[in-house]
Design an enzyme around this catalytic site. Structure first.
Site, PDB file in Angstrom:
ATOM      1  N   TYR A  72       0.954  -1.191   0.056  1.00  0.00           N
ATOM      2  CA  TYR A  72      -0.207   0.346  -0.066  1.00  0.00           C
ATOM      3  C   TYR A  72       0.875   1.137  -0.265  1.00  0.00           C
ATOM      4  CZ  TYR A  72      -3.134   3.749   1.912  1.00  0.00           C
ATOM      5  OH  TYR A  72      -4.412   4.483   1.794  1.00  0.00           O
ATOM      6  N   ASP A 131       9.331   2.166  -0.254  1.00  0.00           N
ATOM      7  CA  ASP A 131       8.214   3.188   0.689  1.00  0.00           C
ATOM      8  C   ASP A 131       8.653   2.935   2.061  1.00  0.00           C
ATOM      9  OD1 ASP A 131       5.934   3.642   1.969  1.00  0.00           O
ATOM     10  OD2 ASP A 131       4.424   3.287   0.788  1.00  0.00           O
ATOM     11  N   LYS A 142       4.836   8.984   9.082  1.00  0.00           N
ATOM     12  CA  LYS A 142       4.306   8.613  10.049  1.00  0.00           C
ATOM     13  C   LYS A 142       5.691   8.785  11.216  1.00  0.00           C
ATOM     14  CE  LYS A 142       1.893   4.689   8.170  1.00  0.00           C
ATOM     15  NZ  LYS A 142       0.694   5.093   8.803  1.00  0.00           N
TER      16      LYS A 142
END
Ligand code: HOZ
Length: 436
Positions: A147, A242, A270
């Site tokens: 994702y 990622d 994050k």
């Protein structure tokens, strides 16, 4: 603040559904994959969150990863109060962006230049645009179950909330966009080689979660990341890691340090925002110097480099230490072993995929190493397990296809509480199974 009230979360969820689609601002939070209605969170501190009904939970979601130091840490809240008093947004450069950029490069040397944005989704979309511009090619290889945020190009066989809701390829992604997105199998270099053969000289970028965290945790097998690096070099394709989840979590320099493979571009989010909305993309100087205004690849944002977000990110990175990683590893091992032992003692099939301070328990007898093996697991059992844990004061991710996160605020006691709750929940699951 008024005192907590029984039934407050349920009432708020009903009210929320009259204004927010599905009652939430991000799908997995609605609990549709696990049943029941979500607690609305009133406050959090350390490793615990408290809901509007007055219930307290040991938190293993930790805002899906950013809170590596725990919730509401006094050092962070003081730094934020100080920054807020000086102004919350200027839309002009500040020294904070420079300091955070330098801190990122010190920890992650492949990031020679960095651009701050406001979310991981923005980071991946922008990195792909840059790779396309730099290579003069259109296609991108991604992996089923990985994702990369909700940009159109990545919502093809995507993990995380998309898989949780059973829409891994979202309606609204045009056929033309989907046609440029090529999907390979995680941990399967042959599937990648095949795509490179068929789409020779057309693949701008290959994007991968070097430690997959959005089909549940799935670590890369031996040689997988090295193989991707070699294939990208061979085909003139830009390798994008990622590291929105793995960055600064699996080691100070992220998965690229942990596994010793250097990407061309890295996407971050994050932890780099310390719990405030931040993303970043960065990497090779020759590529990043093509981003506007240094170069022609356009990307901009009013809140990019926001002073509060930069302050929180700088604080979070400055608190990373060898002692923290050692503690996270130790707690992660204890939790993973405890969950596996609980399953063995109760006669349930469970695979716990763990890496440092992230893990996912899958109800299956078989190893989970890619999207197909992750989606073959017993998600109904996970939903029962989740509900049992929640009623016993433990807050795991409300989806099989997400990672559990530990923080520096978790203690052995918190982990043991989760293991005790897991044992009790699994015993109840076993009894229910014997009855049917
Ligand atoms: N699916 C997201 C994490 N991988 C969830 C984000 C959220 O709901 O906050």
């Amino acid at each position: 603040m008024s005192p907590p009230k029984r039934g407050a979360s349920a009432r708020l969820f009903t009210k929320a559904q009259r204004i927010l689609p599905g009652g939430v601002d991000s799908p997995v939070r609605a609990f549709s994959a696990v049943g029941g209605t979500p607690p609305f969170i009133r406050r959090a501190r350390g490793a615990r969150i408290m809901d509007e009904d007055g219930r307290s939970y040991v938190d293993f979601v930790m805002s899906w990863g950013p809170m590596i130091h725990g919730h509401a840490q006094p050092g962070l809240t003081a730094a934020l109060a100080d920054a807020a008093a000086r102004g919350t947004s200027f839309g002009a450069p500040t020294s904070l962006e420079v300091e955070l950029g330098l801190a990122v490069r010190r920890l992650m040397p492949s990031v020679e230049r960095v651009r701050f944005v406001s979310s991981g989704t923005e980071a991946t979309m922008s990195a792909l645009r840059l790779a396309r511009a730099a290579s003069g090619r259109d296609r991108v290889i991604k992996f089923a179950g990985c994702y990369h945020g909700h940009g159109d190009a990545f919502l093809v066989q995507a993990g995380s909330g998309a898989t949780t809701l059973g829409v891994p390829t979202s309606p609204g992604v045009s056929r033309a966009v989907a046609a440029d997105t090529l999907v390979a199998r995680y941990n399967d270099l042959t599937s990648v080689e095949k795509l490179f053969r068929v789409h020779r000289n057309r693949v701008a970028a290959l994007i991968v979660e070097p430690l997959a965290g959005n089909m549940g945790v799935v670590p890369p097998g031996p040689g997988f990341l090295e193989g991707l690096r070699a294939l990208c070099d061979q085909h003139g394709t830009i390798l994008i890691f990622d590291e929105v989840i793995s960055g600064f979590r699996v080691s100070p320099g992220g998965a690229q340090e942990r596994f010793g493979v250097r990407p061309d571009l890295t996407c971050l989010g994050k932890i780099i925002g310390g719990g405030l909305p931040v993303g970043a993309y960065g990497g090779r100087k020759d590529l990043m110097e093509q981003v506007a205004p240094a170069g022609p690849v356009y990307q901009a944002g009013t809140l990019s480099g926001n002073p509060l977000a930069m302050t929180a990110g700088y604080w979070a990175l400055s608190q990373l230490s060898p002692a923290l990683y050692a503690r996270l590893e130790r707690l992660g091992r204890r939790l993973a072993t405890g969950l596996a032992d609980a399953a063995r003692q109760t006669g349930l099939d469970l695979q716990v995929n763990a890496h440092g301070s992230v893990l996912t328990p899958f109800f299956t007898a078989h190893p989970v190493y890619d999207y197909a093996s992750a989606t073959r697991t017993d998600t109904a059992a996970y939903a029962r397990f989740f509900r049992g844990m929640l009623t016993r004061g433990i807050y795991p991710p409300p989806s099989q296809f997400e990672a559990w996160f530990l923080s520096g605020a978790h203690t052995t006691r918190h982990v043991d509480l989760a293991i005790e709750a897991a044992r009790a929940t699994m015993r109840a699951m076993r009894r229910a199974r014997l009855r049917t």
